[in-house]
Design a protein around this motif. Structure first.
Motif, PDB file in Angstrom:
ATOM      1  N   ILE A   1       0.825  -1.206   0.000  1.00 13.83           N
ATOM      2  CA  ILE A   1       0.000   0.000   0.000  1.00 13.83           C
ATOM      3  C   ILE A   1       0.859   1.256   0.000  1.00 13.83           C
ATOM      4  O   ILE A   1       0.694   2.144  -0.852  1.00 13.83           O
ATOM      5  CB  ILE A   1      -0.924   0.013   1.239  1.00 13.83           C
ATOM      6  CG1 ILE A   1      -1.814  -1.216   1.276  1.00 13.83           C
ATOM      7  CG2 ILE A   1      -1.764   1.297   1.270  1.00 13.83           C
ATOM      8  CD1 ILE A   1      -2.524  -1.411   2.608  1.00 13.83           C
ATOM      9  N   ASN A   2       1.778   1.346   0.953  1.00 13.45           N
ATOM     10  CA  ASN A   2       2.441   2.609   1.271  1.00 13.45           C
ATOM     11  C   ASN A   2       3.797   2.807   0.618  1.00 13.45           C
ATOM     12  O   ASN A   2       4.276   3.943   0.544  1.00 13.45           O
ATOM     13  CB  ASN A   2       2.595   2.715   2.795  1.00 13.45           C
ATOM     14  CG  ASN A   2       1.261   2.582   3.510  1.00 13.45           C
ATOM     15  OD1 ASN A   2       0.314   3.276   3.197  1.00 13.45           O
ATOM     16  ND2 ASN A   2       1.195   1.663   4.480  1.00 13.45           N
ATOM     17  N   VAL A   3       4.422   1.737   0.166  1.00 13.13           N
ATOM     18  CA  VAL A   3       5.735   1.832  -0.473  1.00 13.13           C
ATOM     19  C   VAL A   3       5.643   1.517  -1.959  1.00 13.13           C
ATOM     20  O   VAL A   3       6.085   2.295  -2.808  1.00 13.13           O
ATOM     21  CB  VAL A   3       6.755   0.897   0.206  1.00 13.13           C
ATOM     22  CG1 VAL A   3       8.101   0.944  -0.530  1.00 13.13           C
ATOM     23  CG2 VAL A   3       6.938   1.275   1.665  1.00 13.13           C
ATOM     24  N   GLU A   4       5.020   0.380  -2.269  1.00 15.40           N
ATOM     25  CA  GLU A   4       4.895  -0.026  -3.670  1.00 15.40           C
ATOM     26  C   GLU A   4       3.803   0.745  -4.412  1.00 15.40           C
ATOM     27  O   GLU A   4       3.820   0.828  -5.646  1.00 15.40           O
ATOM     28  CB  GLU A   4       4.608  -1.530  -3.759  1.00 15.40           C
ATOM     29  CG  GLU A   4       5.646  -2.419  -3.105  1.00 15.40           C
ATOM     30  CD  GLU A   4       6.966  -2.438  -3.855  1.00 15.40           C
ATOM     31  OE1 GLU A   4       7.000  -2.005  -5.025  1.00 15.40           O
ATOM     32  OE2 GLU A   4       7.970  -2.895  -3.262  1.00 15.40           O
ATOM     33  N   ASN A   5       2.827   1.265  -3.670  1.00 14.96           N
ATOM     34  CA  ASN A   5       1.714   2.024  -4.256  1.00 14.96           C
ATOM     35  C   ASN A   5       0.882   1.220  -5.251  1.00 14.96           C
ATOM     36  O   ASN A   5       0.333   1.763  -6.209  1.00 14.96           O
ATOM     37  CB  ASN A   5       2.234   3.296  -4.953  1.00 14.96           C
ATOM     38  CG  ASN A   5       2.828   4.277  -3.976  1.00 14.96           C
ATOM     39  OD1 ASN A   5       2.211   4.621  -2.962  1.00 14.96           O
ATOM     40  ND2 ASN A   5       4.052   4.730  -4.260  1.00 14.96           N
ATOM     41  N   VAL A   6       0.757  -0.092  -4.990  1.00 13.38           N
ATOM     42  CA  VAL A   6       0.004  -0.951  -5.912  1.00 13.38           C
ATOM     43  C   VAL A   6      -1.356  -1.362  -5.350  1.00 13.38           C
ATOM     44  O   VAL A   6      -2.131  -2.032  -6.034  1.00 13.38           O
ATOM     45  CB  VAL A   6       0.811  -2.211  -6.272  1.00 13.38           C
ATOM     46  CG1 VAL A   6       2.099  -1.838  -6.998  1.00 13.38           C
ATOM     47  CG2 VAL A   6       1.112  -3.054  -5.026  1.00 13.38           C
ATOM     48  N   ALA A   7      -1.647  -0.963  -4.111  1.00 13.06           N
ATOM     49  CA  ALA A   7      -2.927  -1.270  -3.485  1.00 13.06           C
ATOM     50  C   ALA A   7      -3.561   0.028  -2.997  1.00 13.06           C
ATOM     51  O   ALA A   7      -2.853   0.985  -2.666  1.00 13.06           O
ATOM     52  CB  ALA A   7      -2.738  -2.239  -2.319  1.00 13.06           C
ATOM     53  N   PRO A   8      -4.884   0.090  -2.933  1.00 13.33           N
ATOM     54  CA  PRO A   8      -5.550   1.322  -2.489  1.00 13.33           C
ATOM     55  C   PRO A   8      -5.165   1.698  -1.069  1.00 13.33           C
ATOM     56  O   PRO A   8      -4.752   0.860  -0.265  1.00 13.33           O
ATOM     57  CB  PRO A   8      -7.039   0.967  -2.578  1.00 13.33           C
ATOM     58  CG  PRO A   8      -7.113  -0.155  -3.551  1.00 13.33           C
ATOM     59  CD  PRO A   8      -5.840  -0.929  -3.361  1.00 13.33           C
ATOM     60  N   SER A   9      -5.337   2.954  -0.748  1.00 14.29           N
ATOM     61  CA  SER A   9      -5.009   3.459   0.578  1.00 14.29           C
ATOM     62  C   SER A   9      -5.831   2.766   1.649  1.00 14.29           C
ATOM     63  O   SER A   9      -7.033   2.526   1.481  1.00 14.29           O
ATOM     64  CB  SER A   9      -5.271   4.968   0.638  1.00 14.29           C
ATOM     65  OG  SER A   9      -5.189   5.439   1.964  1.00 14.29           O
ATOM     66  N   ALA A  10      -5.178   2.480   2.781  1.00 16.15           N
ATOM     67  CA  ALA A  10      -5.902   1.903   3.910  1.00 16.15           C
ATOM     68  C   ALA A  10      -6.893   2.892   4.500  1.00 16.15           C
ATOM     69  O   ALA A  10      -7.813   2.493   5.226  1.00 16.15           O
ATOM     70  CB  ALA A  10      -4.925   1.441   4.988  1.00 16.15           C
ATOM     71  N   ALA A  11      -6.736   4.182   4.214  1.00 12.84           N
ATOM     72  CA  ALA A  11      -7.741   5.150   4.648  1.00 12.84           C
ATOM     73  C   ALA A  11      -9.099   4.829   4.043  1.00 12.84           C
ATOM     74  O   ALA A  11     -10.142   5.100   4.647  1.00 12.84           O
ATOM     75  CB  ALA A  11      -7.308   6.563   4.256  1.00 12.84           C
ATOM     76  N   ASP A  12      -9.095   4.217   2.872  1.00 15.31           N
ATOM     77  CA  ASP A  12     -10.341   3.793   2.231  1.00 15.31           C
ATOM     78  C   ASP A  12     -10.759   2.395   2.673  1.00 15.31           C
ATOM     79  O   ASP A  12     -11.915   2.163   3.031  1.00 15.31           O
ATOM     80  CB  ASP A  12     -10.186   3.813   0.700  1.00 15.31           C
ATOM     81  CG  ASP A  12     -10.020   5.219   0.156  1.00 15.31           C
ATOM     82  OD1 ASP A  12     -10.753   6.120   0.603  1.00 15.31           O
ATOM     83  OD2 ASP A  12      -9.142   5.415  -0.705  1.00 15.31           O
ATOM     84  N   THR A  13      -9.824   1.450   2.668  1.00 16.47           N
ATOM     85  CA  THR A  13     -10.192   0.064   2.940  1.00 16.47           C
ATOM     86  C   THR A  13     -10.447  -0.205   4.419  1.00 16.47           C
ATOM     87  O   THR A  13     -11.209  -1.108   4.756  1.00 16.47           O
ATOM     88  CB  THR A  13      -9.128  -0.904   2.408  1.00 16.47           C
ATOM     89  OG1 THR A  13      -7.870  -0.617   3.031  1.00 16.47           O
ATOM     90  CG2 THR A  13      -8.989  -0.779   0.895  1.00 16.47           C
ATOM     91  N   ASN A  14      -9.805   0.558   5.323  1.00 22.94           N
ATOM     92  CA  ASN A  14     -10.103   0.397   6.748  1.00 22.94           C
ATOM     93  C   ASN A  14     -11.543   0.772   7.053  1.00 22.94           C
ATOM     94  O   ASN A  14     -12.177   0.206   7.952  1.00 22.94           O
ATOM     95  CB  ASN A  14      -9.177   1.270   7.601  1.00 22.94           C
ATOM     96  CG  ASN A  14      -7.795   0.676   7.785  1.00 22.94           C
ATOM     97  OD1 ASN A  14      -7.516  -0.445   7.374  1.00 22.94           O
ATOM     98  ND2 ASN A  14      -6.898   1.446   8.400  1.00 22.94           N
ATOM     99  N   GLU A  15     -12.064   1.741   6.333  1.00 20.96           N
ATOM    100  CA  GLU A  15     -13.420   2.217   6.568  1.00 20.96           C
ATOM    101  C   GLU A  15     -14.459   1.388   5.843  1.00 20.96           C
ATOM    102  O   GLU A  15     -15.612   1.303   6.266  1.00 20.96           O
ATOM    103  CB  GLU A  15     -13.540   3.686   6.119  1.00 20.96           C
ATOM    104  CG  GLU A  15     -12.702   4.656   6.934  1.00 20.96           C
ATOM    105  CD  GLU A  15     -13.178   4.765   8.372  1.00 20.96           C
ATOM    106  OE1 GLU A  15     -14.398   4.692   8.601  1.00 20.96           O
ATOM    107  OE2 GLU A  15     -12.327   4.907   9.267  1.00 20.96           O
TER     108      GLU A  15
END
Length: 460
Positions: free
Chosen positions: A273-287
């Motif tokens: 998520i945060n280094v590779e930038n290949v997955a959506p932000s956890a700000a979206d998926t956590n919610e």
């Protein structure tokens, strides 16, 4: 210095994200288990059943309205064969686990009711459940082995397997073909500089200018397409990837996931998520636990690791927009692993003696191929009876989808959650997992804390 998460401000999002309990996804509607049977008021509703018998009426409780038509069909045949009527009671997921212990304590529990793996031990320990090995001797040989194992404890089997799910990889065939990705050859390795999953996910991720991560000028804030759904999802992501990296989830009723292998796997998932930038932000998926599923149905996500509980939503959401298919879950150093969950029909050991014969007959019917075929033929979920599973596979073959990959995935099962206070443990641990995925804690900081607080909650 270790930063400890002491506030649980994200707990309000857990139900919406489908993360608060371990078997929510085993509900045919998936996610957090909707309250569609509550009539909108959060209370139990009479959803029908069967009538016409002369032996009396048995009650059957579940949490998902989507399964009711299948059970109505099944119970009509049961009534004709046995003379027992069955009344179906739907209690929405949001109220199910608070209402059930109250009803057991007051003597008002249903004769037979749905139960999940995170809650059965406590009920078993309080002598609320019938031992299925005594009700249906040698019956376990008929049912999905992973589910039987999950509900076996202290020499007894504490429910009749009804539905189950495992994990596989949904993929967008057109996006993968364009990116040159082979879904059957994907693997990850936190100890390697890169791996086939990271390479594939970078090839599938595009920003607004059509650039991939790592290319000059790539802007993650404008991403229009993503590679993989790394997120704080216990069933679809965390469980399989921990096990695939050789990490143990728990030993007996104690979490053990904060091993070197576990910490490395968590950091790998967060780095996607945060280094590779290949997955959506956890700000979206956590919610919103369904955020990535919706991206997939919109054609904006190449690889979506999930379970059969999302089959109907994906089939209906994609419609004819693009071709999609299924592959084995992402492999790790220990191979591909799949978390297997199951829902069982539990027998009320404290019901009136006058009902016990009927309860035994109903449990036997619910464990039979004939009793479970409607669940398969209506596409509700994989049925617990192994000889009824082909009917579910055939249902999806009719829609052009080969779901047999879920059956294969179930043969390499990761550890599911068990223990008398498994829900309490997860409630304590998951918010800390979310902090790791969003990047506010490293795995080295957060995962030992999650293990400590989870174990403290399970200890009561």
């Amino acid at each position: 210095m270790l930063r400890r998460i002491t506030r649980r401000t994200v707990l309000s999002s857990l139900a919406a994200a489908g993360l608060l309990t371990t078997a929510a996804a085993c509900s045919p509607s998936g996610g957090s288990g909707s309250g569609s049977g509550s009539g909108g008021d959060g209370t139990a509703s009479d959803a029908g059943g069967s009538t016409g018998g002369d032996q009396g009426t048995l009650t059957f409780r579940l949490w998902d309205q989507n399964a009711v038509p299948a059970y109505e069909e099944s119970f009509a045949a049961f009534t004709e064969a046995s003379g027992w009527n069955v009344s179906i009671d739907v209690v929405p997921w949001a109220d199910y686990w608070t209402q059930l212990p109250l009803d057991i304590a007051s003597g008002d529990a249903a004769d037979v009711y749905w139960l999940n793996s995170a809650n059965y031990v406590q009920l078993k320990d309080s002598d609320a459940l019938l031992d299925i090995n005594e009700v249906i001797p040698d019956g376990a040989a008929q049912w999905e082995p992973s589910v039987v194992e999950l509900y076996t404890r202290d020499g007894g089997l504490w429910g009749v397997p009804q539905i189950w799910d495992s994990i596989a990889l949904f993929y967008n065939a057109a996006l993968l073909e364009e990116a040159g990705v082979d879904p059957s050859a994907l693997a990850f390795d936190p100890a390697a500089a890169t791996d086939s999953l990271r390479d594939a996910a970078r090839a599938l991720t595009l920003d607004g200018a059509g650039l991939h991560p790592g290319e000059d000028g790539f802007d993650p804030d404008t991403r229009a397409q993503f590679g993989f759904n790394s997120q704080a999802d216990r069933q679809a992501i965390i469980g399989p990837m921990l096990a695939a990296n050789g990490a143990e989830w728990q030993s007996e009723d104690q979490y053990t996931f904060a091993s070197p292998e576990g910490i490395a796997a968590f950091q790998y998932m967060a780095d996607l998520i945060n280094v590779e930038n290949v997955a959506p932000s956890a700000a979206d998926t956590n919610e919103n636990g369904d955020f990535t599923r919706d991206l997939f149905t919109q054609g904006k996500l190449g690889l979506f690791q999930s379970g059969p509980y999302n089959l109907l939503a994906i089939s209906e959401g994609v419609a004819d927009s693009f071709e999609w298919a299924l592959a084995a879950p992402i492999a790790g150093p220990a191979g591909p692993k799949s978390l297997v969950h199951g829902v069982v029909a539990a027998g009320n050991a404290q019901a009136d003696e006058s009902q016990q014969q009927g309860i035994a007959e109903l449990l036997t019917w619910l464990g039979s191929k004939e009793g479970q075929l409607p669940l398969a033929e209506k596409g509700v979920s994989f049925p617990g009876h192994v000889e009824a599973q082909d009917a579910f596979i055939s249902f999806w073959e009719g829609k052009g989808v080969d779901v047999s990959v879920f059956v294969e995935a179930a043969k390499n099962a990761a550890e599911a959650d068990t223990g008398a206070r498994a829900n309490a443990g997860l409630t304590a641990a998951i918010p800390i997992f979310q902090e790791v995925f969003i990047g506010r804690l490293t795995a080295e900081e957060g995962i030992p804390q999650a293990q400590e607080e989870g174990n403290a909650a399970m200890a009561g």
